[in-house]
Design an enzyme around this catalytic site. Structure first.
Site, PDB file in Angstrom:
ATOM      1  N   LYS A  40      -6.409   1.094 -11.310  1.00  0.00           N
ATOM      2  CA  LYS A  40      -6.707  -0.312 -10.977  1.00  0.00           C
ATOM      3  C   LYS A  40      -8.164  -0.578 -11.049  1.00  0.00           C
ATOM      4  CE  LYS A  40      -8.078  -2.706  -7.681  1.00  0.00           C
ATOM      5  NZ  LYS A  40      -8.991  -3.512  -8.470  1.00  0.00           N
ATOM      6  N   PRO A  41      -8.646  -1.324 -12.155  1.00  0.00           N
ATOM      7  CA  PRO A  41     -10.083  -1.569 -12.438  1.00  0.00           C
ATOM      8  C   PRO A  41     -10.559  -2.621 -11.397  1.00  0.00           C
ATOM      9  CG  PRO A  41      -8.857  -2.373 -14.232  1.00  0.00           C
ATOM     10  CD  PRO A  41      -7.855  -1.622 -13.516  1.00  0.00           C
ATOM     11  N   SER A  55     -16.955   1.144  -2.204  1.00  0.00           N
ATOM     12  CA  SER A  55     -17.743   1.179  -0.983  1.00  0.00           C
ATOM     13  C   SER A  55     -17.213   1.964  -0.111  1.00  0.00           C
ATOM     14  CB  SER A  55     -17.765  -0.112  -0.567  1.00  0.00           C
ATOM     15  OG  SER A  55     -16.530  -0.632  -0.200  1.00  0.00           O
ATOM     16  N   GLU A  78     -15.383   8.646  -3.844  1.00  0.00           N
ATOM     17  CA  GLU A  78     -16.950   8.487  -4.237  1.00  0.00           C
ATOM     18  C   GLU A  78     -17.531   7.391  -3.764  1.00  0.00           C
ATOM     19  OE1 GLU A  78     -17.016  12.178  -6.385  1.00  0.00           O
ATOM     20  OE2 GLU A  78     -18.471  10.743  -5.731  1.00  0.00           O
ATOM     21  N   CYS A 115     -24.600   3.743  -7.303  1.00  0.00           N
ATOM     22  CA  CYS A 115     -24.297   4.543  -6.152  1.00  0.00           C
ATOM     23  C   CYS A 115     -25.564   5.609  -5.775  1.00  0.00           C
ATOM     24  CB  CYS A 115     -23.153   5.061  -6.073  1.00  0.00           C
ATOM     25  SG  CYS A 115     -23.066   6.388  -7.395  1.00  0.00           S
ATOM     26  N   GLU A 139     -27.159   0.062   2.001  1.00  0.00           N
ATOM     27  CA  GLU A 139     -27.414   0.212   0.579  1.00  0.00           C
ATOM     28  C   GLU A 139     -27.864  -1.317  -0.065  1.00  0.00           C
ATOM     29  OE1 GLU A 139     -23.542   0.818  -1.400  1.00  0.00           O
ATOM     30  OE2 GLU A 139     -24.689   2.291  -2.738  1.00  0.00           O
TER      31      GLU A 139
HETATM   32  N1  LIG Z   1     -19.885   7.517  -5.169  1.00  0.00           N
HETATM   33  C1  LIG Z   1     -20.039   6.977  -6.455  1.00  0.00           C
HETATM   34  O1  LIG Z   1     -19.758   7.712  -7.377  1.00  0.00           O
HETATM   35  C2  LIG Z   1     -19.881   5.558  -6.588  1.00  0.00           C
HETATM   36  C3  LIG Z   1     -19.848   5.121  -7.862  1.00  0.00           C
HETATM   37  C4  LIG Z   1     -19.943   3.588  -8.183  1.00  0.00           C
HETATM   38  C5  LIG Z   1     -20.088   2.729  -7.183  1.00  0.00           C
HETATM   39  N2  LIG Z   1     -20.007   3.280  -5.877  1.00  0.00           N
HETATM   40  C6  LIG Z   1     -20.015   2.443  -4.898  1.00  0.00           C
HETATM   41  O2  LIG Z   1     -19.180   1.272  -4.837  1.00  0.00           O
HETATM   42  C7  LIG Z   1     -19.616   0.018  -4.192  1.00  0.00           C
HETATM   43  C8  LIG Z   1     -19.779  -1.013  -5.259  1.00  0.00           C
HETATM   44  O3  LIG Z   1     -18.710  -1.162  -6.017  1.00  0.00           O
HETATM   45  P1  LIG Z   1     -17.775  -2.325  -5.526  1.00  0.00           P
HETATM   46  O4  LIG Z   1     -18.239  -3.437  -5.109  1.00  0.00           O
HETATM   47  O5  LIG Z   1     -16.565  -2.311  -6.890  1.00  0.00           O
HETATM   48  O6  LIG Z   1     -16.790  -1.679  -4.485  1.00  0.00           O
HETATM   49  P2  LIG Z   1     -15.629  -2.045  -3.622  1.00  0.00           P
HETATM   50  O7  LIG Z   1     -15.269  -1.006  -2.548  1.00  0.00           O
HETATM   51  O8  LIG Z   1     -15.710  -3.661  -3.294  1.00  0.00           O
HETATM   52  O9  LIG Z   1     -14.591  -1.952  -4.740  1.00  0.00           O
HETATM   53  C9  LIG Z   1     -14.329  -0.805  -5.220  1.00  0.00           C
HETATM   54  C10 LIG Z   1     -12.824  -1.070  -5.881  1.00  0.00           C
HETATM   55  O10 LIG Z   1     -11.717  -1.166  -4.838  1.00  0.00           O
HETATM   56  C11 LIG Z   1     -10.980  -2.101  -4.897  1.00  0.00           C
HETATM   57  N3  LIG Z   1     -10.694  -2.756  -3.488  1.00  0.00           N
HETATM   58  C12 LIG Z   1     -11.390  -3.373  -2.764  1.00  0.00           C
HETATM   59  N4  LIG Z   1     -10.764  -3.481  -1.670  1.00  0.00           N
HETATM   60  C13 LIG Z   1      -9.745  -2.821  -1.663  1.00  0.00           C
HETATM   61  C14 LIG Z   1      -8.585  -2.267  -0.746  1.00  0.00           C
HETATM   62  N5  LIG Z   1      -8.510  -3.026   0.315  1.00  0.00           N
HETATM   63  N6  LIG Z   1      -7.390  -1.627  -1.269  1.00  0.00           N
HETATM   64  C15 LIG Z   1      -7.662  -1.326  -2.442  1.00  0.00           C
HETATM   65  N7  LIG Z   1      -8.321  -1.483  -3.390  1.00  0.00           N
HETATM   66  C16 LIG Z   1      -9.614  -2.268  -2.843  1.00  0.00           C
HETATM   67  C17 LIG Z   1     -11.732  -3.220  -5.730  1.00  0.00           C
HETATM   68  O11 LIG Z   1     -11.003  -4.177  -6.236  1.00  0.00           O
HETATM   69  C18 LIG Z   1     -12.530  -2.163  -6.855  1.00  0.00           C
HETATM   70  O12 LIG Z   1     -11.523  -2.219  -7.584  1.00  0.00           O
HETATM   71  C19 LIG Z   1     -21.162   0.586  -3.796  1.00  0.00           C
HETATM   72  O13 LIG Z   1     -21.038   0.971  -2.408  1.00  0.00           O
HETATM   73  C20 LIG Z   1     -21.367   1.624  -4.478  1.00  0.00           C
HETATM   74  O14 LIG Z   1     -22.462   2.746  -3.939  1.00  0.00           O
HETATM   75  C21 LIG Z   1     -20.026   4.567  -5.567  1.00  0.00           C
HETATM   76  O1  LIG Z   2     -22.806   4.201  -9.466  1.00  0.00           O
HETATM   77  C1  LIG Z   2     -22.497   5.215  -9.551  1.00  0.00           C
HETATM   78  C2  LIG Z   2     -22.482   6.168 -10.766  1.00  0.00           C
HETATM   79  O2  LIG Z   2     -21.595   7.440 -10.520  1.00  0.00           O
HETATM   80  C3  LIG Z   2     -23.695   6.301 -11.445  1.00  0.00           C
HETATM   81  S1  LIG Z   2     -23.857   7.539 -12.450  1.00  0.00           S
HETATM   82  O3  LIG Z   2     -24.041   6.818 -13.897  1.00  0.00           O
HETATM   83  O4  LIG Z   2     -22.777   8.377 -12.498  1.00  0.00           O
HETATM   84  O5  LIG Z   2     -25.032   8.396 -12.285  1.00  0.00           O
END
Ligand SMILES: NC(=O)c1ccc[n+]([C@@H]2O[C@H](COP(=O)([O-])OP(=O)(O)OC[C@H]3O[C@@H](n4cnc5c(N)ncnc54)[C@H](O)[C@@H]3O)[C@@H](O)[C@H]2O)c1
Ligand SMILES: O=C[C@H](O)CS(=O)(=O)O
Length: 484
Positions: free
Chosen positions: A179-180, A233, A254, A288, A385
């Protein structure tokens, strides 16, 4: 409408079919730089998600027992399809996410590299023969695909975050329902098309868009889904971890970050500025692993701030498709408002804006890359963050003070430090509570190394040899009666 050379998928892949939502409802996808509608995607829910899970379950038997050479061959074809279409895929990614094209090209390339990495890594997923304590038996350990995988991915790296899940899962012999993120569905859906085009069997890859809670709820509730891998998140990650308990799923998380970037007096300042600009402003600060807190030792502080201001003011803000643009729009107004809230909080507590500080004259979600000095631990960005183009600069005196400040957070994803001291380098690796540590580099992500956080930044690893382990179950078999 731009169909991106026929790669734009405005339907979901469930089994062999590209379908819409049962309700017929769709979600518009917009370009954050222009506000223009790129297209529509189905607004699916639990019913469609359960059909996708059923398709993945039906495909698992044959896929998981298929010849390794068959799976590996398909993964190499997928790698080639990604790279053959790199420019078009990058254009699609920038159109829906906003990042500069040069970064989008890099994201497609590392996604393809994860596919090739796991195509190679799976051929070394060895078992073990364990020395038996008695002559009548032999002990062996083997590795097997964990089962149907649910994958939920974020908007900030809509291609590479799926890549490092899907590639490892398929290499291991798992099938997947992905699910993107709603804001950036096309960079995920296109993986379904490319997988279908290169010959992955029906049902191995399924991609569903729409109501996150409903689709996620179906994935988490299904006993057929044996593993969930989530990038997003920390708050949502915690929800999913709780939901996983009902069926005891294997989970990889992640999650969020709050990266410290520590500059010691002995740092190479040119290298530190180069690293700071990448670690802070990549993807408009929406990664992230982006720097959340600059800790600069007092002896180098003023020189570093002057250089950071100069480099920040040189960043070109604009549409990511334009040559020379280093900063595109932020993903949405909520992100802009979060940065504004943090700037107001910091300045109300004595922080000083030395660059930027407000929305860009281009309007929309464009924001001036911003530098604030005089940061203190009571300011919001010390613990939350930022996820935007805001540099918060703290001053420190001693190494111990810097390490303690860096660790004063529930997060533990990435940390960076610039120093020429070898002893300090090892003290930092041992003292910093982070899963990823960059010494004299601001960009350390690579397919060969395990990516993943400590504390509330998550669990599990993606990439490296560890990244495949998350999709394998370990079995032990004892064969006795051999002394007959
Ligand atoms: N650690 C990593 O590798 C990594 C990489 C990229 C982003 N992030 C983190 O992601 C956050 C930003 O991305 P975002 O805004 O898309 O995060 P988000 O948690 O709002 O959403 C991430 C995904 O989860 C889905 N989602 C949201 N609520 C849900 C629920 N209740 N049940 C199932 N799925 C749900 C969203 O539709 C989306 O596809 C930041 O905190 C960032 O640090 C972490
Ligand atoms: O936002 C998180 C990603 O994992 C960053 S990276 O491109 O993998 O470094």
């Amino acid at each position: 409408m731009n169909d991106f050379d026929g790669l734009l998928q405005q339907a979901n892949l469930i089994g062999s079919a590209w379908t819409g939502a049962d309700s017929g409802e769709t979600i518009a996808v917009t370009n954050p730089a222009t506000g223009a509608v790129i297209g529509q995607v189905p607004n699916c829910g639990a019913t469609e998600a359960n059909r996708a899970i059923a398709a993945a379950t039906a495909a698992f038997g044959d896929w998981s027992t298929s010849n390794l050479s068959f799976r590996v061959g398909l993964l190499h074809k997928l790698h080639d399809a990604l790279m053959d279409n790199q420019e078009t895929l990058a254009q699609m990614l920038t159109a829906e996410q906003g990042k500069p094209l040069v970064e989008a090209r890099g994201e497609i390339a590392i996604g393809a590299a994860y596919v090739r990495w796991f195509a190679e890594e799976v051929r070394r997923a060895k078992g073990e023969i364990v020395p038996s304590p008695t002559a009548d038996r032999r002990l062996m350990v083997t590795r097997h695909p964990v089962g149907v995988v649910g994958a939920i991915t974020p908007w900030n790296f809509p291609s590479s975050m799926l890549a490092r899940k899907l590639a490892a899962a398929l290499a291991a012999g798992c099938t997947i329902v992905a699910k993107p993120a709603t804001a950036t569905p096309y960079s995920g859906l296109v993986w379904g098309k490319l997988c279908q085009d290169v010959g992955f069997p029906d049902g191995v890859v399924n991609i569903v868009t729409g109501f996150a809670r409903e689709i996620g709820g179906a994935i988490m509730a299904s006993p057929d889904v044996r593993k969930v891998t989530f990038t997003g998140s920390t708050d949502v990650g915690k929800v999913l971890i709780r939901q996983s308990a009902d069926t005891v799923k294997k989970v990889s998380m992640e999650l969020g970050g709050n990266a410290p970037f520590i500059v010691f007096d002995d740092a190479d300042i040119d290298a530190a500025i180069e690293g700071a600009m990448i670690a802070k402003y990549r993807n408009m600060g929406q990664t992230c692993v982006c720097t959340n807190r600059f800790y600069v030792q007092s002896g180098i502080h003023d020189a570093f701030v002057a250089r950071l201001k100069q480099a920040t003011e040189a960043l070109v803000v604009g549409d990511g498709t334009e040559d020379g643009v280093a900063q595109g729009p932020m993903i949405d107004m909520a992100g802009v408002e979060k940065v504004e809230e943090m700037i107001a909080d910091a300045t109300s507590k004595g922080g000083k804006i030395v660059s930027g500080g407000k929305r860009h004259e281009k309007g929309g979600t464009f924001f001036e890359p911003t530098v604030i000095t005089g940061a203190t631990a009571d300011m919001q960005f010390a613990t939350e963050e930022i996820f935007g183009p805001l540099s918060a600069v703290f001053k420190f005196e001693t190494e111990e003070e810097a390490i303690d400040a860096a660790n004063a957070t529930e997060f533990g994803l990435a940390a960076y430090a610039y120093t020429k001291s070898l002893g300090r380098t090892f003290r930092l690796n041992e003292g910093l509570q982070y899963g990823l540590i960059g010494i004299n580099s601001g960009l350390i992500t690579t397919v060969e190394a395990p990516f993943g956080g400590l504390k509330e930044s998550g669990m599990g690893k993606e990439g490296g040899s560890q990244g495949l382990e998350d999709y394998l179950s370990v079995k032990y078999m004892c064969v006795a009666g051999l002394d007959a």
